[in-house]
Motif scaffolding. Structure first.
Motif, PDB file in Angstrom:
ATOM      1  N   MET A 157      -3.618   4.264  -4.391  1.00  0.00           N
ATOM      2  CA  MET A 157      -3.732   3.675  -3.061  1.00  0.00           C
ATOM      3  C   MET A 157      -5.119   3.078  -2.850  1.00  0.00           C
ATOM      4  O   MET A 157      -5.269   2.038  -2.206  1.00  0.00           O
ATOM      5  CB  MET A 157      -3.440   4.711  -1.984  1.00  0.00           C
ATOM      6  CG  MET A 157      -3.434   4.138  -0.570  1.00  0.00           C
ATOM      7  SD  MET A 157      -2.945   5.364   0.675  1.00  0.00           S
ATOM      8  CE  MET A 157      -4.344   6.501   0.575  1.00  0.00           C
ATOM      9  N   TYR A 208       0.960   4.050  -3.027  1.00  0.00           N
ATOM     10  CA  TYR A 208       0.706   5.474  -2.779  1.00  0.00           C
ATOM     11  C   TYR A 208       1.871   6.332  -3.277  1.00  0.00           C
ATOM     12  O   TYR A 208       1.663   7.396  -3.867  1.00  0.00           O
ATOM     13  CB  TYR A 208       0.483   5.704  -1.285  1.00  0.00           C
ATOM     14  CG  TYR A 208       0.230   7.147  -0.921  1.00  0.00           C
ATOM     15  CD1 TYR A 208      -0.948   7.785  -1.299  1.00  0.00           C
ATOM     16  CD2 TYR A 208       1.181   7.884  -0.206  1.00  0.00           C
ATOM     17  CE1 TYR A 208      -1.175   9.112  -0.974  1.00  0.00           C
ATOM     18  CE2 TYR A 208       0.963   9.206   0.123  1.00  0.00           C
ATOM     19  CZ  TYR A 208      -0.222   9.817  -0.261  1.00  0.00           C
ATOM     20  OH  TYR A 208      -0.444  11.126   0.046  1.00  0.00           O
ATOM     21  N   ILE A 256       0.830  -1.213   0.000  1.00  0.00           N
ATOM     22  CA  ILE A 256       0.000   0.000   0.000  1.00  0.00           C
ATOM     23  C   ILE A 256       0.866   1.264   0.000  1.00  0.00           C
ATOM     24  O   ILE A 256       0.617   2.187  -0.797  1.00  0.00           O
ATOM     25  CB  ILE A 256      -0.984  -0.023   1.189  1.00  0.00           C
ATOM     26  CG1 ILE A 256      -2.032  -1.116   0.980  1.00  0.00           C
ATOM     27  CG2 ILE A 256      -1.680   1.330   1.345  1.00  0.00           C
ATOM     28  CD1 ILE A 256      -2.969  -1.305   2.155  1.00  0.00           C
TER      29      ILE A 256
END
Length: 294
Positions: A119, A111, A107
């Motif tokens: 994300m 991002y 994650i």
């Protein structure tokens, strides 16, 4: 492009290193409630906020879920054949090869490379992999599986709630969305530091198996990328959705595999080596993908 990649991944590596240092020198990250806070509150809040703020379509979410599940199935089949060829037991070696670290590494990487929209896709993918951890992972290593375990999984619950909200076009009030946003901001740093702390606590007593561990560590991200590329080629995903799926499929062996191997008396030393070796391998593969394709 190289500068952008370096700027994106450097904070992630620094946070992991900080967690490693704190894990070695302090007890700041030792409280087990901290990991529970992230998995049961922070990650579900991140998922809900990301999905609802982007107003992702239900069809898009279902596409991502189906594509992720298909990648996991393909990786499972290829890993099964690979392990049989090496004459290794699938009970302990299949879950680490199938289930990547899409949570506290995947994650943040998504991002960093793709922004908030990427994300949102990543947290959906990670939730599917979470289900695989608690079905394939626990089921294989323990020899048994209890479906009620999923009912206690925060990200899975958040995924269901998010899908229901999208289906009925329900929007949360602004104060609640702001609260979820605040919780999501604390989640990524803690996830990365906990990853560093987990790596600092890995116990490796046998270095004689480093050759086989290296082979398995390379196999994990390579087979993940190949299967993801195959699914993306035939599946109706957008370019961003496909790119995030490929990147998260390249993630290393998850720390939870080490925890399960310890609990069920598996080859903990070898899985610890796989985690340590697959981490830089995965980041190198992601960097190569970003340079050549993404």
């Amino acid at each position: 492009m190289l500068s952008a990649l370096t700027n994106s991944l450097t904070p992630i590596l620094l946070m992991i290193c900080l967690g490693f240092f704190l894990g070695k020198k302090t007890d700041y990250l030792e409280n087990p409630s901290l990991a529970a806070l992230v998995s049961n509150l922070g990650l579900p809040a991140l998922l809900l906020y990301s999905v609802l703020s982007m107003q992702m379509q239900v069809f898009s979410m279902l596409k991502i879920i189906a594509a992720t599940a298909l990648v996991l199935v393909l990786v499972s089949l290829m890993s099964f054949v690979f392990l049989k060829a090496l004459k290794l037991p699938t009970r302990f070696y299949l879950p680490p090869l199938v289930n990547p670290n899409t949570g506290n590494l995947g994650i943040p990487v998504a991002y960093a490379l793709f922004g908030a929209e990427g994300m949102a896709i990543a947290v959906v993918i990670s939730s599917v992999v979470q289900i695989s951890h608690f079905t394939l992972g626990v089921g294989f290593m323990s020899g048994t599986y209890q479906p009620k375990q999923l009912l206690k999984n925060g990200p899975v619950i958040a995924l269901v709630i998010g899908a229901l909200f999208l289906s009925f076009n329900i929007s949360l009030p602004t104060p609640l969305m702001n609260t979820l946003n605040m919780l999501s901001h604390i989640t990524l740093p803690i996830m990365l530091m906990l990853l560093g702390r987990s790596i600092s606590g890995l116990s490796i007593k046998e270095s004689s198996k480093i050759g086989r561990a290296s082979l398995l560590s390379l196999f994990r991200p390579v087979v993940g990328v190949l299967c993801a590329c195959l699914v993306v080629y035939f599946f109706p995903l957008s370019r961003l959705e496909g790119s995030v799926l490929i990147v998260l499929s390249a993630m290393p062996v998850a720390v939870i595999s080490y925890m399960l191997a310890s609990k069920f008396k598996g080859p903990v030393d070898e899985i610890a080596l796989m985690i340590l070796i697959s981490l830089p391998m995965s980041l190198c593969i992601v960097s190569l993908l970003w340079w050549l394709y993404l």
